[in-house]
Design an enzyme around this catalytic site. Sequence first.
Site, PDB file in Angstrom:
ATOM      1  N   VAL A   1       0.842  -1.186   0.000  1.00 61.10           N
ATOM      2  CA  VAL A   1       0.000   0.000   0.000  1.00 61.10           C
ATOM      3  C   VAL A   1       0.879   1.238   0.000  1.00 61.10           C
ATOM      4  CG1 VAL A   1      -1.799   1.242   1.259  1.00 61.10           C
ATOM      5  CG2 VAL A   1      -1.791  -1.262   1.220  1.00 61.10           C
TER       6      VAL A   1
ATOM      7  N   THR B   1       2.671  -2.223   4.294  1.00 60.74           N
ATOM      8  CA  THR B   1       2.875  -0.809   4.002  1.00 60.74           C
ATOM      9  C   THR B   1       4.059  -0.652   3.062  1.00 60.74           C
ATOM     10  OG1 THR B   1       4.525  -0.298   5.727  1.00 60.74           O
ATOM     11  CG2 THR B   1       2.206  -0.301   6.387  1.00 60.74           C
ATOM     12  N   ASP B   2       4.113   0.469   2.381  1.00 56.93           N
ATOM     13  CA  ASP B   2       5.359   0.879   1.743  1.00 56.93           C
ATOM     14  C   ASP B   2       6.291   1.340   2.860  1.00 56.93           C
ATOM     15  OD1 ASP B   2       7.264   1.568  -0.146  1.00 56.93           O
ATOM     16  OD2 ASP B   2       5.893   2.719  -1.391  1.00 56.93           O
ATOM     17  N   ALA B   3       7.513   1.714   2.518  1.00 57.89           N
ATOM     18  CA  ALA B   3       8.508   2.081   3.525  1.00 57.89           C
ATOM     19  C   ALA B   3       7.964   3.142   4.476  1.00 57.89           C
ATOM     20  CB  ALA B   3       9.775   2.587   2.855  1.00 57.89           C
TER      21      ALA B   3
END
Length: 578
Positions: free
Chosen positions: A235, A282-284
Amino acid sequence: MVDLAASPFNLGPDAIEWVHTTIASMTLEEKIGQLFINLNTRFDPAYLDSVIDGFHVGGIRYMGSDSATVQQHIRYAQSRSKIPLLVASNPEMGGFGSADDGTLVSTHLQAGSHPDASIAREMGRIAGVETAAMGCNWAFAPIVDIHYNWRNTVISTRAFGNEPGVVIERAKEYFDGLSESKTVAAMKHFPGDGVDERDQHVVTSYNTLSLERWEESYGRVYRELIAHGIQSIMVGHIGAPELSRAFRPGIADADIRPATLAPELLNDLLRGELGFNGLILTDASMMVGMTQAMRRRDLVPAAIAAGCDMFLFFREPSEDFQYMLDGYRTGVITEQRLQDALERILGLKATLDLHVTPTAELVPPVEALSIIGSDAHHAVAAAVADKTVTLVKDTQNNLPLDPKTHRRIRLYGVSGEADFTGTDPNGYLAIAAEELEAAGFEVHVFKNAKQRAAEGEAGVYFHTVMAEEANGDYPNRYDAAVVFANVAGFAQEASVRIRWSTPMAAEIPWYVTEVPTVFVSVNQPNHLIDVPMVKTMVHAHNPSREAIHAAVQKIVGLSPFQGTFNDNVWCDTFGTRL
């Protein structure tokens, strides 16, 4: 409730029993640790001991290095982990990017720039083979964003194209190729990048499409890839105001969050409307698109509470771990939400058979590394380059350039500074010079004032360089000019454009009126916004030896151009087509 027997897990009774039994045997701290994917910033065993023993992480991703170092690192990590690790890589272009010696097969855009859909499959296949040889089992790919906004440079080369149908077809091909190895995929970046021109690494960006328009585009992509069996979804820190309003009527503008923190997007839309049963990550989490939304101590548990199952990267490990633990103890993360996340995490591991694979066999033997960067894989890259190098325009009929009539070439290189990866952005220019010389040209490489001063030349200034370069005998010295541009980079600025070396720099194509000029981009497809004066534009897609060789062969007429392009190349601007 998580249905581990259903797609994309498809687990049998024994595997499901392992998931439930393992979760029941874990301490609270071990459960909290499984929610995290650590970015391993060092390769020494003592560092890994501290990460695995101290934080019980569920997954890891490593910083770049050669494949032998990476494989040894992963082997040690798996040997020290109580529960087998998900080991992620970023094989967006094949093996390159996951290992310094991996094969750069093509970019996503390149794989969408020819009618042959098997290019994407080969990219995915080689990505799977090379990363699996190192011990990776989780690919943060394919990228299923749609490049609607030509100004968006974070996905301009990382999207298969600007049409949902192309993205769907090529993403499925990539996934099928990847799946030939024991590897699961994480498509990204939900709810979809490519509308906003900005980069969520440095600012929250927004997908502003209406629900109806989103369903026709990004929604269609996600529905088809979910049905195709994709196992996980990354995401993005991308807000979607119209989607949030559709599921939360009356929501205040100030309460519209990036998708990583928006339960209406994760639960109501992704889980509910789209029916995704797999793992969400999650993305970073260090990206400012997320961190600007709320305090760190709040956003860490909020991401899991909103519907994410795994949290990508600690910012400061002991702090983030405590924030997540506190979030559970205060009820931000409910018992059921934690249980569901753990079932999906361990379910994904069971999908890979990690639970029944002996620890010593979780990482292949050293001999497996021989496939990485192999001659066979580079041959695939060469065949892809031959198909995809694209002639965007040649309105003055400058091509082909014949070494017999245009022997003396003035070669210019345009690039940015080294980005966060530390990769030399100018390495492509030496390759270009070598390939032009091999084709029979006499190459004269331009050096700007900064480069000449760095070599010890005294009294050089950009005005003196301009005076030397731009005078009446230019056509007497050079028969043609060739410009290679490798303007790359993301995560450090909101957009990427050409930045010349000095004001009114001598390398800017003023010389198009003096000699035939060919501009070759080995990265961004949107350079005509900055060099509309060039009449011959070639897009080689990437700075590999194979791509540059193919471009030169086509420039001299020894090979036909086969690549295609979409209207983003014209940058919606007058003059770029002239």
